[in-house]
Design a protein around this motif. Sequence first.
Motif, PDB file in Angstrom:
ATOM      1  N   GLN A 181      -1.036   7.144   8.596  1.00  0.00           N
ATOM      2  CA  GLN A 181       0.255   7.140   9.289  1.00  0.00           C
ATOM      3  C   GLN A 181       1.101   5.930   8.894  1.00  0.00           C
ATOM      4  O   GLN A 181       2.283   6.066   8.588  1.00  0.00           O
ATOM      5  N   GLN A 234     -14.829  -3.185   0.823  1.00  0.00           N
ATOM      6  CA  GLN A 234     -14.480  -2.345  -0.341  1.00  0.00           C
ATOM      7  C   GLN A 234     -13.067  -2.669  -0.838  1.00  0.00           C
ATOM      8  O   GLN A 234     -12.835  -2.801  -2.041  1.00  0.00           O
ATOM      9  N   ASP A 266      -6.149   5.936  -1.287  1.00  0.00           N
ATOM     10  CA  ASP A 266      -6.904   6.311  -0.078  1.00  0.00           C
ATOM     11  C   ASP A 266      -8.222   6.923  -0.526  1.00  0.00           C
ATOM     12  O   ASP A 266      -8.328   7.430  -1.654  1.00  0.00           O
TER      13      ASP A 266
HETATM   14  N1  APR Z   1     -10.696   2.874   1.705  1.00  0.00           N
HETATM   15  C1  APR Z   1      -9.418   3.327   1.671  1.00  0.00           C
HETATM   16  N2  APR Z   1      -8.864   4.038   2.662  1.00  0.00           N
HETATM   17  C2  APR Z   1      -9.619   4.298   3.739  1.00  0.00           C
HETATM   18  C3  APR Z   1     -10.960   3.858   3.851  1.00  0.00           C
HETATM   19  C4  APR Z   1     -11.494   3.126   2.760  1.00  0.00           C
HETATM   20  N3  APR Z   1     -12.745   2.682   2.778  1.00  0.00           N
HETATM   21  N4  APR Z   1     -11.446   4.289   5.042  1.00  0.00           N
HETATM   22  C5  APR Z   1     -10.444   4.948   5.654  1.00  0.00           C
HETATM   23  N5  APR Z   1      -9.355   4.973   4.860  1.00  0.00           N
HETATM   24  C6  APR Z   1      -8.053   5.596   5.100  1.00  0.00           C
HETATM   25  C7  APR Z   1      -8.135   6.914   5.857  1.00  0.00           C
HETATM   26  O1  APR Z   1      -8.509   7.970   4.978  1.00  0.00           O
HETATM   27  C8  APR Z   1      -6.721   7.048   6.401  1.00  0.00           C
HETATM   28  O2  APR Z   1      -5.889   7.812   5.544  1.00  0.00           O
HETATM   29  O3  APR Z   1      -7.245   4.771   5.918  1.00  0.00           O
HETATM   30  C9  APR Z   1      -6.207   5.599   6.437  1.00  0.00           C
HETATM   31  C10 APR Z   1      -5.888   5.118   7.838  1.00  0.00           C
HETATM   32  O4  APR Z   1      -4.833   5.876   8.295  1.00  0.00           O
HETATM   33  P1  APR Z   1      -4.694   6.355   9.813  1.00  0.00           P
HETATM   34  O5  APR Z   1      -6.007   6.858  10.305  1.00  0.00           O
HETATM   35  O6  APR Z   1      -3.520   7.259   9.901  1.00  0.00           O
HETATM   36  O7  APR Z   1      -4.414   4.980  10.595  1.00  0.00           O
HETATM   37  P2  APR Z   1      -3.027   4.176  10.716  1.00  0.00           P
HETATM   38  O8  APR Z   1      -2.326   4.601  11.955  1.00  0.00           O
HETATM   39  O9  APR Z   1      -2.298   4.202   9.430  1.00  0.00           O
HETATM   40  O10 APR Z   1      -3.616   2.717  11.016  1.00  0.00           O
HETATM   41  C11 APR Z   1      -4.368   2.027  10.055  1.00  0.00           C
HETATM   42  O11 APR Z   1      -3.790  -0.121  10.948  1.00  0.00           O
HETATM   43  O12 APR Z   1      -2.712  -0.724  12.916  1.00  0.00           O
HETATM   44  C12 APR Z   1      -3.936  -0.574  12.268  1.00  0.00           C
HETATM   45  O13 APR Z   1      -5.419  -0.080  14.089  1.00  0.00           O
HETATM   46  C13 APR Z   1      -4.780   0.456  12.948  1.00  0.00           C
HETATM   47  O14 APR Z   1      -6.790  -0.127  11.810  1.00  0.00           O
HETATM   48  C14 APR Z   1      -5.730   0.815  11.863  1.00  0.00           C
HETATM   49  C15 APR Z   1      -4.874   0.721  10.607  1.00  0.00           C
END
Ligand code: APR
Length: 320
Positions: free
Chosen positions: A13, A102, A34
């Motif tokens: 997001q 990572q 991602d």
């Molecule tokens: N490497 C790369 N991307 C990853 C990994 C990884 N090891 N693990 C998870 N992801 C990706 C997920 O696939 C997802 O697309 O990270 C993305 C996180 O996106 P969302 O779940 O939509 O979360 P978002 O609202 O963007 O928030 C991300 O920011 O504000 C903080 O608390 C929030 O920790 C969270 C982060």
Amino acid sequence: MARNKIALIGAGQIGGTLAHLVGLKQLGDVVMFDVAEGIPQGKALDIAQSSPVNGFDAKFGGTNSYEAIEGADVCIVTAGVPRKPGMSRDDLLDINLKVMDQVGAGIKKYAPNAFVICITNPLDAMVWALQKSCGLPAQKVVGMAGVLDSARFRYFLADEFNVSVQDVTAFVLGGHGDTMVPLTRYSAVAGIPVPDLVKMGWTTQARIDEIVKRTANGGAEIVNLLKTGSAFYAPAASAIAMAESYLLDKKRVLPCAAYLSGEYGLKDLYVGVPVVIGAKGVERVVEVELNSAERAAFEKSAASVQGLIEACKKIAPSLA
Ligand code: APR
């Protein structure tokens, strides 16, 4: 001059909103990384297809391989999981710490000269771990929290006073959590400090206290409404302000989670303080005078961050 390259690690997001803003603000080309296959590619293509309508020229790519971030000027990290209702940011520590490991390795290998902005929560501990794992100079690795927290504070104050958000400045210190310290004494409308506005009858101290509390709980309020994730528009806008200050050497004074090596009497931890961001990264930590109540609140907040860092060290002793 070639365009800047901006790598977005995490295409969820916040990552998607970041990419869109980079395009709209013409800050450079974007690579979205991602672990989820198809998501970064799909979002990159979607945003690229908005460029003829919005009139910006930039390349947008999506990838599942770190190689593609090679030579990035800025990396903005949102990889990991966001919280759900009932969770605190600290509940994410275990899982997101592994992700930082990572991501740090990827940045170290492919983007060692980048300015790195971490957004993943629990923010202060995650940016600390990310700096350790990527090994970049601490002045080039910073956490986004204070710009968001102070934006929330500014918005609530502007709404209370019925004035433009542009004329409200606000000041938030400390960790990105319930212990954050919104400082009313250093918050102002067109230079008039909030305590003076209370004296002028613009509002009451009780209302200010409510706004301070709402600011500290600003993230949870949105999580409870959304139910499926956490805030993303304001966090993305906040990180873009930091990236812009670096890329354009604007030297903005922004509250960020910065590495402290003695400032405010603290060492080897990241916590929210005002900093100057310019072409060298964090060019200066601004040390303001705190009264005894403010200092006590800041120290409590820093202690809570220190507790999370100790938890990180227990899980991953290599970071210690
Ligand atoms: N490497 C790369 N991307 C990853 C990994 C990884 N090891 N693990 C998870 N992801 C990706 C997920 O696939 C997802 O697309 O990270 C993305 C996180 O996106 P969302 O779940 O939509 O979360 P978002 O609202 O963007 O928030 C991300 O920011 O504000 C903080 O608390 C929030 O920790 C969270 C982060």
